[in-house]
Motif scaffolding. Structure first.
Motif, short mmCIF file in Angstrom:
data_model
loop_
_atom_site.label_atom_id
_atom_site.label_comp_id
_atom_site.label_asym_id
_atom_site.label_seq_id
_atom_site.Cartn_x
_atom_site.Cartn_y
_atom_site.Cartn_z
N ALA A 161 0.81 -1.21 0.00
CA ALA A 161 0.00 0.00 0.00
C ALA A 161 0.85 1.27 0.00
CB ALA A 161 -0.93 0.00 1.21
N ALA A 162 2.05 1.20 0.57
CA ALA A 162 2.93 2.38 0.57
C ALA A 162 3.33 2.80 -0.83
CB ALA A 162 4.18 2.09 1.41
N GLN A 163 3.24 1.87 -1.79
CA GLN A 163 3.55 2.18 -3.20
C GLN A 163 2.28 2.27 -4.04
OE1 GLN A 163 5.86 -0.07 -1.50
NE2 GLN A 163 6.91 1.89 -1.27
N ALA A 164 1.18 2.65 -3.43
CA ALA A 164 -0.09 2.71 -4.16
C ALA A 164 -0.08 3.78 -5.24
CB ALA A 164 -1.25 2.96 -3.19
N ALA A 165 0.60 4.92 -5.01
CA ALA A 165 0.64 6.03 -5.96
C ALA A 165 -0.78 6.50 -6.28
CB ALA A 165 1.41 5.64 -7.21
N LEU A 166 -1.28 6.23 -7.49
CA LEU A 166 -2.63 6.65 -7.88
C LEU A 166 -3.58 5.46 -7.98
CD1 LEU A 166 -0.53 8.85 -9.23
CD2 LEU A 166 -2.62 9.73 -10.20
N ALA A 167 -3.25 4.37 -7.33
CA ALA A 167 -4.07 3.16 -7.38
C ALA A 167 -4.95 3.02 -6.14
CB ALA A 167 -3.19 1.92 -7.51
N ASN A 196 3.43 0.09 -16.21
CA ASN A 196 2.96 0.32 -14.85
C ASN A 196 1.47 0.62 -14.94
OD1 ASN A 196 2.94 0.81 -12.08
ND2 ASN A 196 3.62 2.92 -12.30
N ALA A 197 0.65 -0.06 -14.12
CA ALA A 197 -0.81 0.05 -14.26
C ALA A 197 -1.48 0.16 -12.90
CB ALA A 197 -1.35 -1.15 -15.02
N PHE A 198 -2.63 0.86 -12.89
CA PHE A 198 -3.41 1.04 -11.68
C PHE A 198 -4.88 0.74 -11.93
CE2 PHE A 198 -0.43 4.90 -11.04
CZ PHE A 198 0.56 4.12 -10.46
N ASP A 199 -5.53 0.17 -10.92
CA ASP A 199 -6.98 0.27 -10.79
C ASP A 199 -7.17 1.64 -10.14
OD1 ASP A 199 -9.67 0.12 -10.02
OD2 ASP A 199 -9.57 -2.04 -9.77
N GLU A 200 -7.68 2.60 -10.89
CA GLU A 200 -7.52 4.01 -10.57
C GLU A 200 -8.29 4.45 -9.32
OE1 GLU A 200 -5.32 5.64 -12.04
OE2 GLU A 200 -5.00 4.55 -13.91
N LEU A 201 -7.59 5.20 -8.48
CA LEU A 201 -8.21 5.81 -7.31
C LEU A 201 -9.12 6.96 -7.75
CD1 LEU A 201 -8.31 6.02 -4.18
CD2 LEU A 201 -6.40 7.64 -4.36
N THR A 202 -10.33 7.01 -7.21
CA THR A 202 -11.26 8.08 -7.56
C THR A 202 -11.63 8.95 -6.37
OG1 THR A 202 -13.17 6.61 -7.22
CG2 THR A 202 -12.26 6.73 -9.46
N ASP A 203 -11.01 8.72 -5.23
CA ASP A 203 -11.29 9.48 -4.01
C ASP A 203 -10.38 10.71 -3.98
OD1 ASP A 203 -11.35 10.54 -1.44
OD2 ASP A 203 -11.62 8.59 -0.49
N PRO A 204 -10.92 11.93 -4.16
CA PRO A 204 -10.06 13.12 -4.21
C PRO A 204 -9.38 13.42 -2.88
CG PRO A 204 -12.38 13.77 -4.17
CD PRO A 204 -12.35 12.28 -4.32
N VAL A 205 -10.03 13.12 -1.76
CA VAL A 205 -9.43 13.40 -0.46
C VAL A 205 -8.21 12.52 -0.23
CG1 VAL A 205 -9.82 13.39 2.03
CG2 VAL A 205 -11.64 14.17 0.48
N GLU A 206 -8.37 11.23 -0.50
CA GLU A 206 -7.23 10.32 -0.31
C GLU A 206 -6.10 10.65 -1.28
OE1 GLU A 206 -6.08 5.55 -0.27
OE2 GLU A 206 -8.18 6.17 -0.42
N GLN A 207 -6.44 10.98 -2.54
CA GLN A 207 -5.39 11.29 -3.50
C GLN A 207 -4.64 12.56 -3.13
OE1 GLN A 207 -4.53 9.27 -6.67
NE2 GLN A 207 -2.89 10.28 -5.55
N ALA A 208 -5.37 13.58 -2.68
CA ALA A 208 -4.71 14.81 -2.25
C ALA A 208 -3.79 14.56 -1.06
CB ALA A 208 -5.75 15.87 -1.91
#
Length: 352
Positions: A231-237, A261-273
């Motif tokens: 999880a520490a390397q989640a980046a935008l996933a 490099n691929a992600f199941d994309e994060l859509t939560d703006p609070v967590e991404q910020a």
């Protein structure tokens, strides 16, 4: 495209010697576009000059000055990936998109690195990691020969690609419980039979083991998807709902090359910020008050995330894929012109 790649391309950067490889690259570009268009993707083009080049801590973007007609000036960067802009397009249109983009990363050079290269990125609403791996596998089987000879071995492209979880890779090749030691560098080093280097933290050791123990062992007989990163390397996933210790992310390896490099994309703006804030703090800690490492947060991406549909996206180094297809040992063998520096610091003219 099922012909065998040329053997041992000459170690010269002259354009005539590279022409057969470059013709093959051109065929791959046309086949790539046909592949995605047949699957309903829309080809897009996003700006190369951006106010925020990305948040990856260790990438170094190129900075330049933008001059407005009214005389105002400001910093602007060449992007390191079209990811942020492409996600905004998907958020607004809800359509699958792809792009063959030029990207720039300063300080990168070598047999498999160039400061300017081509990135193939695509994003598909409704896709998850499994379906994205399926699609990536089909793309490579379309573009590459059934079998590739590389470094004395044979990589089978026409067989199912390996799908290997990161924790299983560390257990198999490093003898360590990756997730059980998360955050504890001493425990990870002890299990792997290593001494910690001065100042080395858990993340540093994770990447050292990945480079030294994992990557040399995978993708040698068939391409390998290395999945479910810590999880520490989640980046935008997104994190895995079934196991929040891991992120829904994969990288693809073949023949000693990291391809994608691929992600199941994060859509939560609070967590991404929040993740971006951590990344920005780490970048300051690493590089200090460096003007080449200071740019505003991409607020337009954060604002778009609530509209982003569930989707998966991937960035694939197209030049490295061309290396596999042609048998080239150096990235410059599949580039039309190169960036080899001279002692004076400027690229020399190529001998035609």
């Amino acid at each position: 495209m099922t012909t065998s790649p040329p053997r041992d391309p000459p170690r010269t950067a002259s354009l005539p010697d590279r022409l057969p490889l470059l013709r093959r690259r051109g065929m791959m570009l046309r086949a790539t576009r046909a592949f995605f268009e047949a699957r309903g993707y829309l080809e897009v083009e996003t700006p190369y000059l951006v106010p925020s080049p990305g948040e990856e801590v260790h990438l170094r973007p190129f900075r330049t000055r933008l001059e407005q007609p009214d005389g105002q000036t400001g910093d602007i960067w060449l992007h390191t990936s079209p990811e942020f802009a492409m996600k905004r397009i998907v958020a607004d249109l809800g359509l699958p998109v792809f792009q063959l983009a030029r990207v720039w990363r300063n300080g990168e050079a070598g047999d498999t690195h160039s400061p300017e290269f081509t990135m193939l990125e695509w994003y598909r609403p409704g896709a998850d990691l499994a379906s994205l791996m399926d699609e990536t596998e089909r793309l490579l089987q379309r573009l590459l020969p059934p079998a590739i000879e590389r470094h004395g071995g044979v990589i089978r492209i026409d067989q199912p690609f390996e799908r290997l979880r990161m924790a299983d890779a560390f257990d198999r090749h490093a003898g360590a419980d990756l997730l059980g030691t998360a955050g504890d560098a001493a425990a990870l080093a002890r299990q792997a039979g290593l001494e910690l280097r001065p100042g080395e933290d858990w993340e540093d050791l994770f990447f050292r083991l990945l480079l030294e123990r994992i990557e040399p062992q995978i993708g040698q007989t068939r391409p390998t998807f290395l999945t479910h990163w810590p999880a520490a390397q989640a980046a935008l996933a997104r994190r895995d709902p079934a196991d929040p210790r891991v992120a829904l992310r994969f990288e693809l390896y073949a023949g000693g090359l990291e391809l994608a490099n691929a992600f199941d994309e994060l859509t939560d703006p609070v967590e991404q910020a929040a993740r971006f804030a951590v990344d920005r703090e780490r970048r300051v800690a690493l590089r200090g008050p460096d003007p080449d490492a200071a740019w505003p947060l991409d607020e337009s991406l954060i604002a778009a995330l609530p509209r982003l549909p569930d989707c998966a996206g991937i960035a694939l180094g197209f030049d490295r894929l061309a290396m596999l297809a042609t048998g080239a040992e150096r990235i410059e063998d599949v580039l039309w012109l190169t960036h080899r520096p001279t002692k004076a610091g400027c690229p020399p003219a190529e001998k035609l």
